[in-house]
Scaffold this motif. Structure first.
Motif, PDB file in Angstrom:
ATOM      1  N   LYS A   1       0.842  -1.207   0.000  1.00 28.80           N
ATOM      2  CA  LYS A   1       0.000   0.000   0.000  1.00 28.80           C
ATOM      3  C   LYS A   1       0.874   1.252   0.000  1.00 28.80           C
ATOM      4  O   LYS A   1       1.832   1.357   0.758  1.00 28.80           O
ATOM      5  CB  LYS A   1      -0.903  -0.008   1.240  1.00 28.80           C
ATOM      6  CG  LYS A   1      -1.836   1.188   1.319  1.00 28.80           C
ATOM      7  CD  LYS A   1      -2.582   1.190   2.661  1.00 28.80           C
ATOM      8  CE  LYS A   1      -3.469   2.392   2.830  1.00 28.80           C
ATOM      9  NZ  LYS A   1      -2.829   3.677   2.756  1.00 28.80           N
ATOM     10  N   VAL A   2       0.533   2.194  -0.879  1.00 30.25           N
ATOM     11  CA  VAL A   2       1.245   3.469  -0.964  1.00 30.25           C
ATOM     12  C   VAL A   2       0.976   4.252   0.319  1.00 30.25           C
ATOM     13  O   VAL A   2      -0.163   4.348   0.770  1.00 30.25           O
ATOM     14  CB  VAL A   2       0.759   4.268  -2.202  1.00 30.25           C
ATOM     15  CG1 VAL A   2       1.354   5.662  -2.211  1.00 30.25           C
ATOM     16  CG2 VAL A   2       1.093   3.516  -3.478  1.00 30.25           C
ATOM     17  N   PRO A   3       2.023   4.808   0.930  1.00 30.93           N
ATOM     18  CA  PRO A   3       1.833   5.560   2.178  1.00 30.93           C
ATOM     19  C   PRO A   3       0.889   6.741   2.003  1.00 30.93           C
ATOM     20  O   PRO A   3       0.815   7.340   0.923  1.00 30.93           O
ATOM     21  CB  PRO A   3       3.248   6.045   2.520  1.00 30.93           C
ATOM     22  CG  PRO A   3       4.168   5.147   1.773  1.00 30.93           C
ATOM     23  CD  PRO A   3       3.425   4.730   0.536  1.00 30.93           C
ATOM     24  N   ASP A   4       0.193   7.078   3.064  1.00 34.81           N
ATOM     25  CA  ASP A   4      -0.712   8.235   3.047  1.00 34.81           C
ATOM     26  C   ASP A   4       0.062   9.488   2.678  1.00 34.81           C
ATOM     27  O   ASP A   4       1.202   9.676   3.109  1.00 34.81           O
ATOM     28  CB  ASP A   4      -1.371   8.429   4.421  1.00 34.81           C
ATOM     29  CG  ASP A   4      -2.365   7.331   4.746  1.00 34.81           C
ATOM     30  OD1 ASP A   4      -2.852   6.673   3.795  1.00 34.81           O
ATOM     31  OD2 ASP A   4      -2.658   7.114   5.943  1.00 34.81           O
ATOM     32  N   GLY A   5      -0.567  10.338   1.889  1.00 34.48           N
ATOM     33  CA  GLY A   5       0.032  11.609   1.513  1.00 34.48           C
ATOM     34  C   GLY A   5       0.963  11.536   0.313  1.00 34.48           C
ATOM     35  O   GLY A   5       1.470  12.553  -0.137  1.00 34.48           O
ATOM     36  N   VAL A   6       1.194  10.334  -0.222  1.00 27.02           N
ATOM     37  CA  VAL A   6       2.070  10.182  -1.383  1.00 27.02           C
ATOM     38  C   VAL A   6       1.227  10.170  -2.644  1.00 27.02           C
ATOM     39  O   VAL A   6       0.223   9.463  -2.720  1.00 27.02           O
ATOM     40  CB  VAL A   6       2.917   8.883  -1.282  1.00 27.02           C
ATOM     41  CG1 VAL A   6       3.679   8.629  -2.570  1.00 27.02           C
ATOM     42  CG2 VAL A   6       3.860   8.968  -0.108  1.00 27.02           C
TER      43      VAL A   6
END
Length: 189
Positions: free
Chosen positions: A16-21
């Protein structure tokens, strides 16, 4: 995130892509590399992926033969993502270095700590409406950050503009929806 060409072609990072990216879309990345492949010899190139996020640009460059990519990222969760992605792709430890640092501090530390490091390509994809792209351009203009014939590729929103120092020049711009990709080189190139 999918690698489009080279030795890691077809590999997909499933984490999962990190939050805010905000990852660069694959179609935009493909267009960027189609432009660069005609200008840069990726074989043995040294790359900086500044505000690296998922590392899509730096990993794509490694896949296409870059000698080394320096990922600069200030978010701990995103640094963890980058480390995991490198392992998932099977990157060799000598091929990359991840700097847990602010963009400008990370670049300045590379200039001071490793005076022999110059970049063939600097990718930067900071949060939109950030001062980081202009700070990177100013730093590149006043230092030996770029190799001869080096290129800076900046991803910004279409509403943004860059302050381009005299030492650099824009040689191409391309718009994809709300994203603008700006390619710059030394004005003596």
């Amino acid at each position: 995130m999918k690698i489009l060409a080279g030795k890691y072609k077809g590999k997909v990072i499933k984490r999962k892509v990190p939050d805010g990216v905000r990852p660069t879309q694959d179609s935009v990345k493909e267009s960027m590399f189609n432009t660069l492949i005609n200008i840069v010899d990726f074989e043995d190139a040294v790359i900086a992926d500044v505000c690296a996020g998922t590392g899509a640009l730096g990993f794509e460059a490694l896949s296409r033969g870059a000698k080394k990519t320096y990922f600069i990222e200030k978010s701990k969760s995103t640094v963890d993502f980058l480390n995991s992605a490198a392992r998932e792709l099977g990157c060799i430890a000598d091929e990359y270095e991840i700097l847990f640092a602010d963009a400008i501090y990370g670049l300045k530390s590379l200039i001071t700590d490793r005076t022999d490091v110059q970049f063939d390509i600097i990718f930067t994809d900071p949060p939109y409406e950030s001062t980081i792209p202009n700070e990177i351009l100013a730093l590149a203009a006043k230092s030996n950050l770029l190799a001869e014939d080096g290129i800076i590729v900046v991803e910004i929103s279409t509403g943004e503009s860059l302050i381009v120092p005299d030492e650099l020049e824009i040689f191409k711009e391309k718009i994809y929806g709300g994203t603008k990709i700006v390619y710059l080189s030394s004005s003596s190139s």
